[in-house]
Write an enzyme that holds these catalytic residues in place. Structure first.
Site, PDB file in Angstrom:
ATOM      1  N   TYR A 159       0.826  -1.030  -0.028  1.00 31.08           N
ATOM      2  CA  TYR A 159      -0.109   0.140   0.095  1.00 31.08           C
ATOM      3  C   TYR A 159       0.764   1.203   0.218  1.00 31.08           C
ATOM      4  O   TYR A 159       1.800   1.351   0.840  1.00 31.08           O
ATOM      5  CB  TYR A 159      -0.764   0.082   1.226  1.00 31.08           C
ATOM      6  CG  TYR A 159      -1.647   0.972   1.372  1.00 31.08           C
ATOM      7  CD1 TYR A 159      -2.934   1.292   0.681  1.00 31.08           C
ATOM      8  CD2 TYR A 159      -1.673   2.256   2.191  1.00 31.08           C
ATOM      9  CE1 TYR A 159      -3.867   2.389   0.858  1.00 31.08           C
ATOM     10  CE2 TYR A 159      -2.451   3.149   2.159  1.00 31.08           C
ATOM     11  CZ  TYR A 159      -3.559   3.308   1.577  1.00 31.08           C
ATOM     12  OH  TYR A 159      -4.353   4.327   1.612  1.00 31.08           O
TER      13      TYR A 159
ATOM     14  N   LYS B 177       4.539  10.005   8.131  1.00 33.93           N
ATOM     15  CA  LYS B 177       4.509   9.992   9.508  1.00 33.93           C
ATOM     16  C   LYS B 177       5.579   9.941  10.378  1.00 33.93           C
ATOM     17  O   LYS B 177       5.594  11.189  11.189  1.00 33.93           O
ATOM     18  CB  LYS B 177       3.865   8.603   9.696  1.00 33.93           C
ATOM     19  CG  LYS B 177       2.778   7.834   8.915  1.00 33.93           C
ATOM     20  CD  LYS B 177       2.312   6.579   9.408  1.00 33.93           C
ATOM     21  CE  LYS B 177       1.834   5.789   8.206  1.00 33.93           C
ATOM     22  NZ  LYS B 177       0.159   5.450   8.015  1.00 33.93           N
TER      23      LYS B 177
ATOM     24  N   ASP C 114       9.469   2.476  -0.459  1.00 32.62           N
ATOM     25  CA  ASP C 114       8.443   3.128   0.329  1.00 32.62           C
ATOM     26  C   ASP C 114       8.959   3.050   1.842  1.00 32.62           C
ATOM     27  O   ASP C 114       8.242   1.691   2.355  1.00 32.62           O
ATOM     28  CB  ASP C 114       6.836   2.971   0.019  1.00 32.62           C
ATOM     29  CG  ASP C 114       5.973   3.476   0.761  1.00 32.62           C
ATOM     30  OD1 ASP C 114       6.056   3.980   1.730  1.00 32.62           O
ATOM     31  OD2 ASP C 114       4.656   3.116   0.546  1.00 32.62           O
TER      32      ASP C 114
END
Ligand code: HOZ
Length: 428
Positions: free
Chosen positions: A144, A267, A239
């Protein structure tokens, strides 16, 4: 535990927010019941609107490595806020955090800050396409990379939790440029590259997958991707939204010794505030506007509050490398404790762990890719989730997510968690 007020707040929220949440996994649809509304959090604990204390194993999906409301981060934000919250103009602190990030992460000379991991991955792919002048990308089933169109093809996390890994609204034109590969299957990647010779701009991967549970790469897989990319002029994008500054100072590149061409963050790099970033060596990054033709922009990019939080967080991680070792040890302790209980009680399971990321799968087979992750028994997971919640332990409300360990957890908290597992498994 009583969740009366959370349920009432959820009912209100559903009137004005689709599904009552601003991100689907939070709605508890995969596990049933009403979501918990958080009032506040400190260290390793969440305090909900009904006054319950929960030990938190999500930690805002990763960034609270040092715990919630970590004083240096909070103080940095307060101090900055007093001086203005957004300018849409350059500030010195952006350079400071950029310098620090570049010094911590291998293979990057320049970094661009955005507002989320989605934005970071979306921009990284555009940059890779602009740099290579090729259109197609390879992504892995179950990975994702946020909710931008190119990535919602067999996506993990909420997309798979809710059975729409290929979202309506993504046009066929966009979908045709995303080629899908099997995680941990190098031959599969090789054959995709062969049948799309000269057309692939980049391979984007979570170098440790965190959105189909935690799935580490098998030995040689990332190295193999690196070689394939070198041989076919393809850029390799890591990622590291979940893994960056968590598995090591320099993320998976440092931990496993494999070089990426572009790295994305989210984040953690904002200390839990809304920040994402993408970074690469100079020749690639100089393709970005205003130096180059690849466009990307944003008023809130490099926002002073977010930069202050990120700088405080990264500074602490940089100055105290012992933190990584400490959270790894805590995670290992938890792993061993849970495994012992599940083995004693003869519960079919597989536990995946690397560093401070861990996931429990109710499956007897090794979980190495999306297919094997999907084989897990979801009914057992649901019971497990609610059993743990009843004892004040908050794990992700989906079997397709990872648990993130924080340094704020004490060994007593870990013991309490292991005890909660042994009580919970009695009713599985
Ligand atoms: N997709 C996120 C976890 N993989 C969930 C984000 C959220 O709900 O905050």
């Amino acid at each position: 535990m009583i969740y009366k007020r959370s349920s009432a707040l959820f009912a209100e929220a559903q009137k004005v927010i689709p599904g009552g949440v601003n991100s689907p996994v939070r709605a508890f649809k995969a596990v049933g019941g009403d979501p918990i509304f958080v009032k506040e959090a400190k260290g390793a604990y969440l305090y909900d609107e009904d006054g319950n204390r929960l030990i938190d194993y999500i930690n805002s999906w990763g960034p609270m490595i040092l715990g919630h409301a970590h004083p240096p981060v909070v103080n940095a934000v307060i101090e900055k806020a007093r001086k203005g919250t957004s300018f849409g103009m350059p500030t010195e602190i952006e350079t400071k955090i950029a310098e620090l990030a570049v010094s911590m992460v291998p293979n990057i000379d320049k970094i661009r800050f955005v507002n989320s991991g989605t934005e970071a991955c979306m921009s990284a792919v555009r940059l890779a396409r602009g740099f290579t002048k090729k259109d197609k990308i390879i992504k892995f089933a179950g990975c994702y990379h946020g909710h931008s169109d190119s990535f919602l093809i067999q996506a993990g996390s909420g997309a798979v939790t809710f059975g729409s890994p290929n979202s309506p609204g993504v046009t066929e034109g966009t979908a045709k440029d995303t080629l899908l590969a099997r995680y941990n299957d190098l031959e599969n990647v090789e054959s995709i590259i062969k049948s799309n010779k000269g057309e692939i701009a980049c391979i984007i991967i979570e170098p440790v997958a965190g959105n189909m549970g935690c799935i580490p790469p098998v030995k040689g897989f990332l190295e193999g991707l690196r070689s394939l990319c070198d041989a076919h002029d393809i850029l390799l994008i890591f990622d590291e939204v979940m893994t960056g500054f968590r598995l090591a100072k320099g993320g998976v590149q440092e931990l496993l010794g494999v070089d990426a061409d572009i790295v994305t963050f989210g984040k953690v790099i904002g200390g839990g505030l809304p920040v994402g970033a993408f970074a690469a060596r100079e020749e690639i990054m100089n393709h970005l506007a205003p130096l180059g033709p690849v466009y990307q922009a944003g008023t809130l990019s490099g926002n002073p509050l977010a930069m202050a939080a990120g700088l405080a967080m990264l500074t602490e991680l940089n100055d105290n490398a012992g933190i990584f070792d400490s959270i790894d040890k805590k995670t290992e302790y938890l792993h061993k404790g849970i495994a012992k209980v599940l083995e004693e009680k003869k519960v079919v399971h597989t536990i995946n762990r690397i560093g401070s990321m861990i996931s429990v799968h109710f499956s007897e087979n090794p979980v190495v890719d999306f297919e094997s992750a999907a084989e897990g028994n979801n009914e057992t997971f649901k019971k497990f989730f609610h059993g743990m919640l009843n004892q004040g332990i908050y794990i992700a409300p989906s079997a397709f997510e990872t648990w993130f360990i924080t340094e704020a957890l004490t060994y007593d908290d870990l013991e309490d968690t292991i005890k909660a597992v042994s009580i919970t498994v009695e009713s599985l």
